[in-house]
Design a protein around this motif. Structure first.
Motif, mmCIF file in Angstrom:
data_model
loop_
_atom_site.group_PDB
_atom_site.id
_atom_site.type_symbol
_atom_site.label_atom_id
_atom_site.label_comp_id
_atom_site.label_asym_id
_atom_site.label_seq_id
_atom_site.Cartn_x
_atom_site.Cartn_y
_atom_site.Cartn_z
ATOM 1 N N SER A 17 0.821 -1.212 0.000
ATOM 2 C CA SER A 17 0.000 0.000 0.000
ATOM 3 C C SER A 17 0.854 1.261 0.000
ATOM 4 O O SER A 17 0.571 2.226 -0.726
ATOM 5 C CB SER A 17 -0.933 0.012 1.214
ATOM 6 N N ASP B 92 -9.375 -1.241 1.331
ATOM 7 C CA ASP B 92 -8.763 0.077 1.485
ATOM 8 C C ASP B 92 -9.461 0.914 2.558
ATOM 9 O O ASP B 92 -8.808 1.629 3.330
ATOM 10 C CB ASP B 92 -8.798 0.843 0.160
ATOM 11 N N VAL B 93 -10.784 0.849 2.584
ATOM 12 C CA VAL B 93 -11.578 1.645 3.523
ATOM 13 C C VAL B 93 -12.745 0.776 3.992
ATOM 14 O O VAL B 93 -13.368 0.079 3.188
ATOM 15 C CB VAL B 93 -12.144 2.925 2.858
ATOM 16 N N THR C 39 -9.114 2.254 8.140
ATOM 17 C CA THR C 39 -8.164 1.977 7.073
ATOM 18 C C THR C 39 -7.036 1.117 7.634
ATOM 19 O O THR C 39 -6.808 1.098 8.847
ATOM 20 C CB THR C 39 -7.582 3.275 6.482
ATOM 21 N N ARG D 297 -1.175 6.679 1.792
ATOM 22 C CA ARG D 297 -2.298 6.056 1.098
ATOM 23 C C ARG D 297 -2.380 6.644 -0.300
ATOM 24 O O ARG D 297 -2.072 7.822 -0.499
ATOM 25 C CB ARG D 297 -3.610 6.320 1.844
ATOM 26 N N VAL E 41 -7.608 6.718 -2.583
ATOM 27 C CA VAL E 41 -8.146 6.346 -1.280
ATOM 28 C C VAL E 41 -8.365 7.585 -0.420
ATOM 29 O O VAL E 41 -9.394 7.720 0.249
ATOM 30 C CB VAL E 41 -7.211 5.340 -0.578
ATOM 31 N N ILE F 112 -11.849 8.856 1.299
ATOM 32 C CA ILE F 112 -11.914 9.094 2.744
ATOM 33 C C ILE F 112 -12.407 10.507 3.036
ATOM 34 O O ILE F 112 -13.292 10.711 3.880
ATOM 35 C CB ILE F 112 -10.532 8.860 3.382
#
Length: 303
Positions: free
Chosen positions: A76, A142-143, A274, A280, A284, A288
């Motif tokens: 990531s 990712d979230v 996360t 990130r 992403v 967010i």
């Protein structure tokens, strides 16, 4: 000192996410042999097996499970570093994997995502809706959005606001069974059990002044989805404790009734989670920021 084998770590993270060598190879646009050699190289360097391999199944060893989070972080942050280098010249693009509770996702998240996709045409969303616990690191999420009292963990969490819960039932049910005046009274009622909590059969309460109460409940239905309780509630079969976004409209219409309104069910909140790590990808971060703004406003709205 030899440098870490970053390529092998990234390939390991992809194998964990896709649960197969061939899936990782397809996702990374490399051969299956390249994936296999990278995993073997990493296992040799670490002196431990990362996977149990059979002809039908690939599963993580204990060592592999312990190292999966580190591998995902390496992948990531590598992606985020590369994207940051190009961010000033290009709009955020690519895939974001998002997990959320089923009913909340359908009622509140899906309309918000429609707005987001209009504003960010280069981003694609892989939305996974389930009330079951999701392994964010292991599944490459990712979230994630969670409505819960969060335990301590290495995940990064942002609390967007409170989620009000109510003890509800049909007026006809309370006319027959009586209206509870204290949480202890619920032990004599038919209570529906929501199973996706640490202690599903134990309801805890607190009210102004600090008084606390806990009661063990039981009843005719156990389920991992709050929406599934609604028909039985409306039929007058019992009582449930559910978040306001599920029942507020039915309460306003007089079809359900709130009891024990002066008692709070605890510090339940709407959280955005996360994986660990400070870097990130821009795609992403864009999601967010968008969700934080929209969902926080929803939590802050009166009623």
């Amino acid at each position: 000192m030899k440098l870490p084998d970053f390529e092998a770590w990234a390939i390991f993270a992809s194998v964990v996410e896709h649960r197969s060598f061939s899936g990782a190879a397809a996702a990374l646009a490399v051969s299956k042999a390249t994936v296999s050699k990278a995993i073997t190289r990493l296992e040799t360097k670490l002196g431990t097996s990362l996977f149990h391999r059979t002809s039908r199944r690939l599963t993580l060893t204990d060592s592999g499970r312990a190292l999966a989070e580190h591998a995902q972080r390496i992948l990531s942050e590598g992606e985020a570093a590369e994207e940051a280098a190009f961010e000033s010249a290009t709009a955020p693009v690519g895939l974001v994997r998002l997990a959320a509770p089923l009913t909340f996702g359908i009622r509140h998240l899906a309309p918000t995502l429609a707005e987001f996709l209009v504003a960010h045409p280069g981003i694609r969303i892989d939305l996974r809706l389930s009330d079951a616990f999701v392994d964010i690191v292991g599944e490459g999420i990712d979230v994630a959005i969670r409505i819960a009292e969060l335990p301590d963990s290495s995940l990064r969490a942002r609390r967007l606001g409170p989620v009000t819960g109510h003890v509800v039932g049909a007026p006809g049910y309370f006319d027959r069974a009586g209206r509870p005046r204290h949480p202890a009274d619920l032990a004599r009622h038919a209570c529906f059990v929501y199973t996706n909590t640490a202690t599903p059969d134990l309801w805890r309460f607190r009210r102004a002044g600090g008084e606390e109460a806990a009661v063990r409940i039981d009843g005719p239905m156990r389920t991992d989805n709050g929406d599934a309780m609604i028909p039985a509630l409306l039929a007058g079969l019992g009582v449930a404790r559910l978040p306001g976004f599920l029942v507020d409209d039915l309460v306003a219409a007089g079809r359900l009734e709130i009891v024990l309104g002066e008692w709070s069910g605890g510090s339940i909140g709407l959280h955005l989670l996360t994986p660990p790590g400070t870097l990130r990808p821009a795609r992403v971060e864009a999601l967010i920021d968008f969700l934080s703004d929209r969902l926080k406003r929803m939590c802050d709205a009166p009623g």
